[in-house]
Design a protein around this motif. Structure first.
Motif, PDB file in Angstrom:
ATOM      1  N   ASN A   1      -2.839   9.302   2.718  1.00 10.77           N
ATOM      2  CA  ASN A   1      -2.950   8.040   1.974  1.00 10.77           C
ATOM      3  C   ASN A   1      -3.934   7.062   2.603  1.00 10.77           C
ATOM      4  O   ASN A   1      -4.099   5.957   2.133  1.00 10.77           O
TER       5      ASN A   1
ATOM      6  N   LYS B   1       0.820  -1.226   0.000  1.00  6.99           N
ATOM      7  CA  LYS B   1       0.000   0.000   0.000  1.00  6.99           C
ATOM      8  C   LYS B   1       0.843   1.261   0.000  1.00  6.99           C
ATOM      9  O   LYS B   1       0.510   2.254  -0.636  1.00  6.99           O
ATOM     10  N   PHE B   2       1.952   1.256   0.768  1.00  9.11           N
ATOM     11  CA  PHE B   2       2.660   2.522   1.018  1.00  9.11           C
ATOM     12  C   PHE B   2       4.138   2.510   0.631  1.00  9.11           C
ATOM     13  O   PHE B   2       4.811   3.534   0.747  1.00  9.11           O
TER      14      PHE B   2
END
Ligand code: FES
Length: 516
Positions: free
Chosen positions: A394, A90-91
């Motif tokens: 985010n 995801k990051f």
């Protein structure tokens, strides 16, 4: 071995340690920092900050370390399921690496504090494992070994674990730890009490913002503080931050068994659902094995005893169970993207901080909260603030979870109001029912002695309808996890007001059949 559920659940951590007896707040006070919540996060934060010469106070709604920390499995790990693959996906690498470093540092910080203060809390290093019995998790496990190793964690792959289980493979982390959480916290409270004022049975019910913060307690006392840290598991403060839409409760169940076999060491959790997890704990006359499972939604209309039954069945497949002296449940809060919210409460509250949403990994994340918030207060920055930033942009990457979970809350809000209610209102000892009368929903419980207890089952937090938890004998809220006892007293927030007694109780009393 079969269960015997006649007694109420009890936690080993509570059963093996004394009660505390800190005073309630009886006057208005002025402090530099107020910490709301006397659990592991609150006490760790206070410990690190008290060295800085600040005037600090802790407000605890009940007794310290009687909430989630008293019902945890107390694994001090940087291994949080298969978290590194998820964060990296995801990051990216950097955030995954920072998350790993924060949690590895937290393990070492526990060791340092325990050694420095000679705290006797059964702290030992153990390896931790995530295993799978399902082929489709194998790729994720292999990836996790690589990602964790690349960010400096001592991770390795094994294809068996020391239990009679047919597994496909597992990832191990070395240098993880476990302890007795209440022995640790009670000692820590003792160490800091000369510098930190600890108030128990002092529930914060409101926060006003002026030049400073003014916290009002249930008893109407005021605490004026330059800075406020909300470490109460779930933030009761709703005026900012929208946390009620960003964290969601999940339940875990634990049985503490004694077995013929000696536990082989290590801490274990599976990758698939339903979750099953194991650790051991030395006790005065032997060894307790904690068998853990979950994580169903909170406050569902079902017989919650079946969750304990499922764990006992799992334990019987692995061990020769001699006794089941303990069982208990706990509730944790899950964030939208599976990373806790630790830092400034919102981007425009430079003097209000939050530590919440630890998932199921509260030991290391509590210590990360302490290190991170202390750094923000003293230095204005922390190496991990970006990872845990509660206002991170985010988080939008997890919009699907936001929609699903809030839809669930909306459904619960409606479902509770519309569900059909029983017409037969006879009530046996140990039984509870919700009875609707004159548009009011009354929860009625008849205890083992035959005494009736009534509450209005509308949650005082945001109005969802409560359901009966038959295993714990509590009224539980499916929306944000408030828990109330049979007379409506708050066991766990975010609610800050007890349940109402109900306007139509006398009518129901007359209707209820006497011949139970
Ligand atoms: Fe939020 Fe009950 S805890 S409505």
């Amino acid at each position: 071995m079969d269960n015997n559920f006649k007694d109420l659940p009890k936690s080993y951590w509570l059963d093996s340690t004394p009660d505390t007896n800190y005073p309630s707040l009886e006057e208005d006070i002025n402090v530099d920092i107020v910490i709301i919540g006397g659990g592991l996060a609150g006490l760790n934060i206070a410990y690190l900050l008290q060295k800085e010469g600040l005037k600090i106070t802790i407000l605890e709604a009940d007794r310290i370390c009687k909430g989630t920390t008293a019902y945890t499995t107390a694994k001090i790990t940087s291994q949080h399921g298969l978290i590194y693959g998820k964060i990296q996906g995801k990051f990216g690498d950097e955030i995954a690496s920072l998350y790993g470093k924060a949690n590895e540092t937290a393990i070492k910080m526990y060791e340092d504090i325990i050694n420095k203060n000679q705290i006797d809390c059964d702290f030992i290093y153990e390896s931790a494992f995530v295993f799978t019995q399902d082929d489709k998790y194998m790729e994720k496990i292999e990836d996790e070994v690589e990602i964790a190793s690349n960010i400096g964690i001592d991770a390795f792959y094994v294809d068996e674990i020391p239990f009679p289980m047919d597994i496909k493979g597992a990832i191990g982390f070395n240098n993880q730890a476990q302890f007795h959480p209440r022995k640790y916290i009670l000692a820590l409270a003792n160490i800091i009490q000369d510098k930190v004022q600890i108030y128990e049975n002092t529930r914060a019910v409101d926060i006003e913002e002026d030049n400073e913060y003014i916290i009002t307690t249930e008893q109407g006392k005021k605490v004026k503080a330059k800075k406020v840290i909300i470490a109460s598991h779930y933030p009761f403060y709703n005026k900012k931050g929208m946390y009620f839409a960003k964290i969601f409760p999940k339940k875990s169940y634990i049985v503490g068994i004694e077995a013929e076999e000696k536990y082989p060491g290590g801490m274990y959790i599976n990758a698939e659902k339903p979750t099953r997890s194991l650790r051991h704990q030395n006790i005065p006359n032997g060894e307790l094995i904690l068998v853990v499972g979950g994580y169903p939604d909170v406050g569902k209309k079902e017989d919650t005893n079946k969750n304990y039954d499922a764990l006992i069945e799992f334990a019987n497949n692995i061990f020769t169970v001699k006794d089941i002296p303990y069982r208990w449940s706990t509730q944790d809060y899950i964030t939208l993207d599976e990373i806790p919210y630790i830092g400034y409460f919102t981007s425009d509250t430079p003097n209000m901080y939050i530590a919440t949403g630890f998932q199921k990994w509260g030991m290391t994340n509590s210590m990360v909260s302490a290190m991170l918030i202390k750094d923000l207060i003293i230095d204005g920055k922390s190496p991990w603030q970006e990872v845990y930033n509660p206002s991170r942009k985010n988080i939008i990457a997890s919009a699907k979870n936001f929609i699903v979970e809030n839809l669930n809350v909306a459904n619960q809000l409606l479902d509770g109001k519309l569900s059909p209610l029983p017409e037969d209102i006879s009530l046996k000892p140990g039984e509870a029912k919700i009875i609707k009368i004159h548009k009011e929903r009354i929860g009625a419980y008849r205890d083992e002695e035959g005494v009736l207890h009534f509450v209005n089952t509308t949650c005082t937090h945001m109005g969802c309808e409560l359901n009966w938890n038959s295993a714990e004998r509590t009224w539980d809220c499916p929306c944000h996890g408030s828990i109330f006892d049979i007379d409506g007293k708050i066991i766990q927030g975010p609610a800050v007001e007890p349940l109402k007694a109900g306007n139509n109780v006398n009518t129901i009393k007359k209707l209820l059949k006497e011949d139970f």
